[in-house]
Design a protein around this motif. Structure first.
Motif, PDB file in Angstrom:
ATOM      1  N   TYR A 110       0.828  -1.193   0.000  1.00 49.57           N
ATOM      2  CA  TYR A 110       0.000   0.000   0.000  1.00 49.57           C
ATOM      3  C   TYR A 110       0.867   1.249   0.000  1.00 49.57           C
ATOM      4  O   TYR A 110       2.082   1.176   0.214  1.00 49.57           O
ATOM      5  CB  TYR A 110      -0.925   0.002   1.221  1.00 49.57           C
ATOM      6  CG  TYR A 110      -0.210   0.286   2.540  1.00 49.57           C
ATOM      7  CD1 TYR A 110      -0.392   1.494   3.206  1.00 49.57           C
ATOM      8  CD2 TYR A 110       0.668  -0.646   3.112  1.00 49.57           C
ATOM      9  CE1 TYR A 110       0.272   1.767   4.401  1.00 49.57           C
ATOM     10  CE2 TYR A 110       1.329  -0.379   4.296  1.00 49.57           C
ATOM     11  CZ  TYR A 110       1.130   0.823   4.935  1.00 49.57           C
ATOM     12  OH  TYR A 110       1.795   1.091   6.112  1.00 49.57           O
TER      13      TYR A 110
ATOM     14  N   GLU B 259      -4.669   2.347  -4.277  1.00 57.23           N
ATOM     15  CA  GLU B 259      -4.664   0.891  -4.452  1.00 57.23           C
ATOM     16  C   GLU B 259      -3.964   0.172  -3.302  1.00 57.23           C
ATOM     17  O   GLU B 259      -2.946   0.626  -2.783  1.00 57.23           O
ATOM     18  CB  GLU B 259      -3.985   0.499  -5.763  1.00 57.23           C
ATOM     19  CG  GLU B 259      -3.949  -1.006  -6.005  1.00 57.23           C
ATOM     20  CD  GLU B 259      -3.336  -1.373  -7.340  1.00 57.23           C
ATOM     21  OE1 GLU B 259      -3.965  -1.061  -8.376  1.00 57.23           O
ATOM     22  OE2 GLU B 259      -2.230  -1.958  -7.374  1.00 57.23           O
ATOM     23  N   CYS B 260      -4.533  -0.969  -2.900  1.00 57.96           N
ATOM     24  CA  CYS B 260      -3.919  -1.858  -1.920  1.00 57.96           C
ATOM     25  C   CYS B 260      -4.010  -3.263  -2.488  1.00 57.96           C
ATOM     26  O   CYS B 260      -4.995  -3.608  -3.151  1.00 57.96           O
ATOM     27  CB  CYS B 260      -4.669  -1.776  -0.584  1.00 57.96           C
ATOM     28  SG  CYS B 260      -3.960  -2.800   0.746  1.00 57.96           S
ATOM     29  N   SER B 261      -2.987  -4.075  -2.269  1.00 53.54           N
ATOM     30  CA  SER B 261      -3.010  -5.442  -2.788  1.00 53.54           C
ATOM     31  C   SER B 261      -2.504  -6.407  -1.725  1.00 53.54           C
ATOM     32  O   SER B 261      -1.752  -6.031  -0.824  1.00 53.54           O
ATOM     33  CB  SER B 261      -2.165  -5.563  -4.059  1.00 53.54           C
ATOM     34  OG  SER B 261      -0.822  -5.173  -3.816  1.00 53.54           O
TER      35      SER B 261
ATOM     36  N   CYS C  74      -5.418  -5.161   3.766  1.00 58.18           N
ATOM     37  CA  CYS C  74      -6.034  -4.011   3.104  1.00 58.18           C
ATOM     38  C   CYS C  74      -7.279  -3.500   3.823  1.00 58.18           C
ATOM     39  O   CYS C  74      -7.469  -2.282   3.954  1.00 58.18           O
ATOM     40  CB  CYS C  74      -6.368  -4.367   1.659  1.00 58.18           C
ATOM     41  SG  CYS C  74      -4.889  -4.628   0.628  1.00 58.18           S
ATOM     42  N   ALA C  75      -8.136  -4.400   4.291  1.00 55.67           N
ATOM     43  CA  ALA C  75      -9.357  -3.982   4.979  1.00 55.67           C
ATOM     44  C   ALA C  75      -9.042  -3.274   6.291  1.00 55.67           C
ATOM     45  O   ALA C  75      -9.794  -2.404   6.742  1.00 55.67           O
ATOM     46  CB  ALA C  75     -10.257  -5.174   5.232  1.00 55.67           C
TER      47      ALA C  75
ATOM     48  N   ASN D 172     -11.660   0.072   1.766  1.00 56.37           N
ATOM     49  CA  ASN D 172     -11.114  -0.809   0.739  1.00 56.37           C
ATOM     50  C   ASN D 172     -12.072  -1.954   0.437  1.00 56.37           C
ATOM     51  O   ASN D 172     -12.562  -2.629   1.345  1.00 56.37           O
ATOM     52  CB  ASN D 172      -9.768  -1.395   1.188  1.00 56.37           C
ATOM     53  CG  ASN D 172      -8.623  -0.424   0.976  1.00 56.37           C
ATOM     54  OD1 ASN D 172      -8.723   0.490   0.157  1.00 56.37           O
ATOM     55  ND2 ASN D 172      -7.531  -0.608   1.707  1.00 56.37           N
ATOM     56  N   GLU D 173     -12.315  -2.178  -0.859  1.00 53.31           N
ATOM     57  CA  GLU D 173     -13.157  -3.281  -1.304  1.00 53.31           C
ATOM     58  C   GLU D 173     -12.390  -4.133  -2.305  1.00 53.31           C
ATOM     59  O   GLU D 173     -11.599  -3.610  -3.102  1.00 53.31           O
ATOM     60  CB  GLU D 173     -14.440  -2.758  -1.967  1.00 53.31           C
ATOM     61  CG  GLU D 173     -15.348  -1.971  -1.047  1.00 53.31           C
ATOM     62  CD  GLU D 173     -16.625  -1.521  -1.745  1.00 53.31           C
ATOM     63  OE1 GLU D 173     -17.042  -2.206  -2.711  1.00 53.31           O
ATOM     64  OE2 GLU D 173     -17.191  -0.492  -1.339  1.00 53.31           O
ATOM     65  N   LEU D 174     -12.622  -5.416  -2.260  1.00 52.06           N
ATOM     66  CA  LEU D 174     -11.972  -6.331  -3.203  1.00 52.06           C
ATOM     67  C   LEU D 174     -12.523  -6.082  -4.605  1.00 52.06           C
ATOM     68  O   LEU D 174     -13.728  -6.159  -4.831  1.00 52.06           O
ATOM     69  CB  LEU D 174     -12.232  -7.778  -2.790  1.00 52.06           C
ATOM     70  CG  LEU D 174     -11.627  -8.865  -3.697  1.00 52.06           C
ATOM     71  CD1 LEU D 174     -10.106  -8.813  -3.642  1.00 52.06           C
ATOM     72  CD2 LEU D 174     -12.131 -10.233  -3.268  1.00 52.06           C
TER      73      LEU D 174
ATOM     74  N   LYS E 105      -9.991 -10.575  -7.552  1.00 58.62           N
ATOM     75  CA  LYS E 105      -9.536 -11.688  -6.722  1.00 58.62           C
ATOM     76  C   LYS E 105      -8.156 -12.156  -7.148  1.00 58.62           C
ATOM     77  O   LYS E 105      -7.360 -12.607  -6.309  1.00 58.62           O
ATOM     78  CB  LYS E 105     -10.531 -12.840  -6.797  1.00 58.62           C
ATOM     79  CG  LYS E 105     -11.859 -12.567  -6.114  1.00 58.62           C
ATOM     80  CD  LYS E 105     -12.752 -13.798  -6.157  1.00 58.62           C
ATOM     81  CE  LYS E 105     -14.070 -13.532  -5.441  1.00 58.62           C
ATOM     82  NZ  LYS E 105     -14.952 -14.741  -5.476  1.00 58.62           N
TER      83      LYS E 105
ATOM     84  N   TYR F 236      -7.412  -4.391  -4.032  1.00 59.67           N
ATOM     85  CA  TYR F 236      -8.467  -3.682  -3.302  1.00 59.67           C
ATOM     86  C   TYR F 236      -8.436  -2.210  -3.703  1.00 59.67           C
ATOM     87  O   TYR F 236      -7.383  -1.665  -4.036  1.00 59.67           O
ATOM     88  CB  TYR F 236      -8.254  -3.793  -1.795  1.00 59.67           C
ATOM     89  CG  TYR F 236      -8.476  -5.181  -1.230  1.00 59.67           C
ATOM     90  CD1 TYR F 236      -9.625  -5.473  -0.488  1.00 59.67           C
ATOM     91  CD2 TYR F 236      -7.549  -6.194  -1.428  1.00 59.67           C
ATOM     92  CE1 TYR F 236      -9.835  -6.743   0.041  1.00 59.67           C
ATOM     93  CE2 TYR F 236      -7.748  -7.470  -0.911  1.00 59.67           C
ATOM     94  CZ  TYR F 236      -8.895  -7.735  -0.178  1.00 59.67           C
ATOM     95  OH  TYR F 236      -9.096  -8.995   0.332  1.00 59.67           O
ATOM     96  N   TRP F 237      -9.626  -1.572  -3.615  1.00 59.02           N
ATOM     97  CA  TRP F 237      -9.725  -0.151  -3.977  1.00 59.02           C
ATOM     98  C   TRP F 237     -10.830   0.483  -3.146  1.00 59.02           C
ATOM     99  O   TRP F 237     -11.928  -0.068  -3.044  1.00 59.02           O
ATOM    100  CB  TRP F 237     -10.065  -0.029  -5.462  1.00 59.02           C
ATOM    101  CG  TRP F 237      -9.902   1.353  -6.025  1.00 59.02           C
ATOM    102  CD1 TRP F 237     -10.842   2.338  -6.059  1.00 59.02           C
ATOM    103  CD2 TRP F 237      -8.732   1.887  -6.650  1.00 59.02           C
ATOM    104  NE1 TRP F 237     -10.333   3.469  -6.659  1.00 59.02           N
ATOM    105  CE2 TRP F 237      -9.040   3.216  -7.038  1.00 59.02           C
ATOM    106  CE3 TRP F 237      -7.460   1.386  -6.919  1.00 59.02           C
ATOM    107  CZ2 TRP F 237      -8.117   4.032  -7.678  1.00 59.02           C
ATOM    108  CZ3 TRP F 237      -6.538   2.205  -7.557  1.00 59.02           C
ATOM    109  CH2 TRP F 237      -6.865   3.507  -7.925  1.00 59.02           C
TER     110      TRP F 237
END
Length: 263
Positions: free
Chosen positions: A160, A168-170, A203-204, A210-212, A215, A226-227
């Protein structure tokens, strides 16, 4: 005269996959015939301009310089850097056939470089890795690139932007995220102001909004994306980015294929 790297008529590709063209082809016929070509950010975000012979810039610098491409709001090629108001700083230490120019000159370049090295410690290694994957960039010098796994493969970590500037987060297995994604996902690394790995929070936890949205990323397939705001906001952002960066997918695909940790 400025020429967009991703011109109308070439297939833009979203981050979620597909086929597309690299940044070279869109302006090859223009640049090859030019004695000198300047590559800069017409959007005014990135203060660098890099200049060299048309063929070298076309075949090496533009398809390899991930920092310039992903760090710019509107990467374009033009005539010369000095005509655009940039000041000569030095011969490029990465692309030996090019010169580096900077808005504000040497002092501004020195300050920016020091800040960037602190916030993006892997930056030089990622740029070198990208360059070494382009045959036209090959030189007689030998370059090495190494990275170490810092956590077990079973641990899930998040990537992040600690500054919050890039949303963006992954997430994914630590060995994959650190050895593959962190060093090959230039889209994330050079857009983030302070790219960081989180071992404790995912991420959450880092942002409740943040939402997936993916996948499995189509390029980095062990990575979930996630965004904040969800899929609609994510795809809107991607679509807008592609207006100036239509070669996003081919760029990332080449970097991933050149990193054995991504296989």
């Amino acid at each position: 005269i400025e020429h967009h790297i991703d011109t109308e008529g070439y297939l833009p590709v979203l981050r979620m996959g597909g086929m597309g063209v690299g940044p070279t082809f869109a302006f090859a016929m223009v640049a090859v015939g030019m004695a000198q070509v300047a590559y800069h950010d017409a959007g005014g975000v990135h203060p660098q301009c890099i200049q060299g012979g048309g063929e070298y810039m076309t075949s090496c610098v533009v398809p390899a310089d991930v920092q310039m491409y992903f760090g710019s709001a509107k990467p374009v090629v033009a005539s010369t850097c000095s005509d655009l108001g940039y000041e000569f700083v030095e011969k490029s230490r990465v692309f030996i056939g090019a010169d580096v120019y900077w808005r504000g000159g040497a002092a501004a370049h020195k300050a920016w470089a020091a800040d960037f090295a602190q916030s993006h410690p892997l930056g030089a290694a990622i740029i070198n890795q990208s360059r070494d994957g382009i045959p036209a960039c090959k030189t007689s010098r030998d370059f090495t690139w190494a990275h170490d796994t810092v956590a077990g493969a079973s641990t899930t970590v998040a990537l992040y932007d600690a500054s919050g500037a890039f949303p963006e987060c992954s997430e994914g297995p630590s060995s994959y995220m650190i050895n593959c994604t962190l060093v090959s996902d230039a889209f994330f690394y050079f857009r983030a102001v302070r790219p960081r790995v989180s071992f404790e929070k995912l991420c959450a936890d880092l942002n409740p909004r943040n939402e997936l949205v993916l996948k499995a990323d189509p390029v980095f397939q062990q990575m979930a994306v996630y965004w904040p705001g969800g899929a609609l906001d994510f795809f809107k952002n991607q679509t807008e980015y592609l207006i100036t960066h239509g070669s996003l997918a081919p760029f990332l695909d080449r970097l991933a294929k050149g990193n054995s940790a991504c296989v």
